[in-house]
Design an enzyme around this catalytic site. Sequence first.
Site, PDB file in Angstrom:
ATOM      1  N   HIS A 185      76.542   3.125  10.330  1.00 42.52           N
ATOM      2  CA  HIS A 185      77.595   2.137  10.472  1.00 42.52           C
ATOM      3  C   HIS A 185      77.053   0.711  10.352  1.00 42.52           C
ATOM      4  CE1 HIS A 185      81.542   0.879  11.742  1.00 42.52           C
ATOM      5  NE2 HIS A 185      80.948  -0.048  12.450  1.00 42.52           N
ATOM      6  N   GLU A 426      81.427  14.039  -6.353  1.00 40.92           N
ATOM      7  CA  GLU A 426      80.208  13.928  -5.550  1.00 40.92           C
ATOM      8  C   GLU A 426      79.558  15.282  -5.310  1.00 40.92           C
ATOM      9  OE1 GLU A 426      81.308  12.085  -1.827  1.00 40.92           O
ATOM     10  OE2 GLU A 426      83.260  13.042  -1.854  1.00 40.92           O
ATOM     11  N   ASP A 450      76.160  11.187  -2.403  1.00 39.47           N
ATOM     12  CA  ASP A 450      76.272  12.618  -2.171  1.00 39.47           C
ATOM     13  C   ASP A 450      75.922  13.405  -3.418  1.00 39.47           C
ATOM     14  OD1 ASP A 450      76.732  13.125   0.491  1.00 39.47           O
ATOM     15  OD2 ASP A 450      78.878  12.726   0.367  1.00 39.47           O
ATOM     16  N   CYS A 497      81.332   4.439  -7.258  1.00 37.31           N
ATOM     17  CA  CYS A 497      81.451   3.693  -6.002  1.00 37.31           C
ATOM     18  C   CYS A 497      80.267   3.947  -5.074  1.00 37.31           C
ATOM     19  CB  CYS A 497      82.766   4.006  -5.296  1.00 37.31           C
ATOM     20  SG  CYS A 497      82.905   5.700  -4.717  1.00 37.31           S
TER      21      CYS A 497
END
Lengths: 540, 86
Positions: A185, A426, A450, A497
Amino acid sequence: MIRGSGLPVCSGVAIGPAYLYRKGQATLPVSCGDSAVEQQKFDQAKEIALSQLQHLVDQATKELGEEQAMILDVQMMMLDDLDYLESIQAKIQNGLGAAQAVKQTGEEFAMDFASMDDAYMQARATDVRDVSTRVVNILCGGSSGFEMDQPGILIAEDLTPSETVQLPKDKILAFVTQHGSANSHTAILARIMGIPSLVKADIAMDDSLSGQMMVVDCIEGNYYIQPDDDTLKTMTEKREAVIRRQQELEAYRGKPSVTRNGQKIKLYANIGNPSDVEHVIKGDAEGVGLLRSEFLYLGREDYPTEDDLYQAYRKVVEGLQGRPCVIRTLDIGADKQADYFNLDAEENPALGLRGIRICIRRPEVFRTQMRAIYRASAHGPVSVMFPMIASVWEVKRVREMCDAFRKELEEQGVPVGEVEHGIMIETPAAAVISDELAKVVDFFSIGTNDLTQYTLAVDRQNPSLEEFGDTHHPAIMRLLRMIAENAHKAGIWCGICGELGADPSLTETFLDMGYDELSVSPTRVLELRKKVCESEGKPQ
Amino acid sequence: MTTFTYVIQDPLGIHARPAGQLAKTAATFADCDIKVSANGQTADAKRIMGLMKLGAKQGHTLTITCEGGDEAAAAAGMEAFLKENL
C-alpha cells in the site's frame, strides 16, 4: 554516518530530518499508587482522545465521506459511555494504572460485542479496541495522532492503509520502511504522490534516529543517516538534478503524445483513491487507465454499500472533467483481504480465490459494485475491466451478470451511461487465448506484474528471486506482441497498466507492438510523453 | 412510571448510529430514568454500549420505561425519536 539500503519503489532523492513512526507497543505503566492521580490521568487522556477523534471526524468527512466519519463518531460516543467509564473507574479504584484499566475495559467490552450473534455487532469489537488503544497510546506518551512539525523522512516498520490516511502526507519527503514490497500500500501511495520511497530497508527502529539528518537516495536504493559533507554535497546535487529534470518535463505539459511519425498513444494514470484525482490532473495524464477498487473495501469492517461505492466512483469521474476512467472491479484475495469477506486462508493465494473468481462466487458483492459503476457512468466516460480472467466462459458469465444488473437499473429508471467492458490480461492462459477473448470484450489492459509472475513462475513478493524474475524476459515480450496483434485483429484497443508500462526503455517496443494506451503512475506521465515525442514510432 | 412499546422497523435494528442518537435523545431528559428492554435484557437508554448490546433487530419489540421528573415528556420524546429513526 550510517549507510544502509533498501528496495526503491519510487525514484527521487530526499534530504531532511528523520521521523520514527511506530505502532504503540509500549508496555503499560503500573499505577503510581494513588488512584485519584490515575483517574485524573485518564480523564485528561480521554479529553485528548476526544479532540483527536473530532479532528479525524472532520478530516474523514472531507476526505472519505460521511460513512467513514460515522465510524469515528460512534467511537467518540463509546468513549463517553457511562458503562465504559464506570468500568475504568472501578479498575482504577482497585489499583490498576490508568492505561491498564483502559486496556482491560476495552478488551472486556470488545469480547462482549464479539460474542453477539450478529456480524455487524461483532465488528463493533474493533471500534471498542481502537478507541481504547487510542487512549492507551496517549497515556503511554506515544501518540496515535502522529505529527511532523517540519517536512521530513518517515521511517516505519510497515504502514497499513488506515495509518497512511492519518499521516500528514504533505510533510513527508520520503518513506523508508522495514517491510513492505513494491506492491504494498505504501509503495502504491508513494508512486501516486511521487514521494521517493525505500521498502525492505535494513534500518533499525531506533528512537535515537528521530530528528537526525537523513538522506534517502531512491535512485540507487541507499539511505544515509548523519551524512558526511561529501555525501551531503553529492546528494544535494543529485536532488537538484532530479528537480531540474522534472522542470524540463514541464515543457511537455498539455502536449499531445505523438511520435515523430505521427503515431499516437494515450498516456493514462493508475490510481487507487478518489483523492488521487488531483495527482492525475497535476501529472497531466489524459485519463485514468486503472482505478483500483480495493481502497473501498480494505480498512473497514463491513461491505461498502452501493451508495458508498457510487459516491466514490462519482467523485473520481466528476473530478476527471471528461477524461475517461477505467474502473477495475474488486481484485482481492487471501493475501489482500478484508476480514469481513471471511475468505479461507490458502496455501497459495496468488493461485487462489481472487479477482473475478470472487465476483463469480459472490454475485451479491459483484452486483453492488457493478450497480455503483453503472450509476457513476451517468456522470462521465466510464469503462470497467475485470481482473484475473483465464477463460472465455468467465467473461461470458460476467457479461451476462452485468447485462442483468444494467437492465435492472434501467427498469428502475436509474440513469446509466455507455460503458465499455474490458478485461485484464494477466494470466498466461488469457494471453494465449487472447484471440478468443478479443471477440467477447471491448478492450484489453495488460497487468504485467501478474503476467510476469505467472509466466515465469516467480513470486513477485519474494525479493530474493529477483534475478529469475526478468521483467523483459523474451516470453513476456512475445506474449505482449501477440496480445496486441490479437486485439487489433478483432478491432478492439489494448493498453498496459502494469509497472512495465512506465519503463522508458520499452516505450519504443510498445509503440512498435502497436499499443494504444499506457497507464502509469501519474508522476511518470510527462517523462513518458517526452519519450514518446522523441521516438520515431511506426510510419502512419 | 410511563411505559410504552415499539416494534423496530429499521432493517439493521439498533446499530451503532441510532444507538448513539437514542442515547443522546435520552440524555436530554436529565431527571428521568429511562430504560429500554428487548429480548429479556434491559439497558439504560442513556448508554450507547448497553443499547447496542441489546442486539435488538427489525421486528423486535422494545419496551421503554420512563420514571422520574418529566416522565410524560420523556416518553413522548423517546416515542417520537423511535418512530422517526428506528
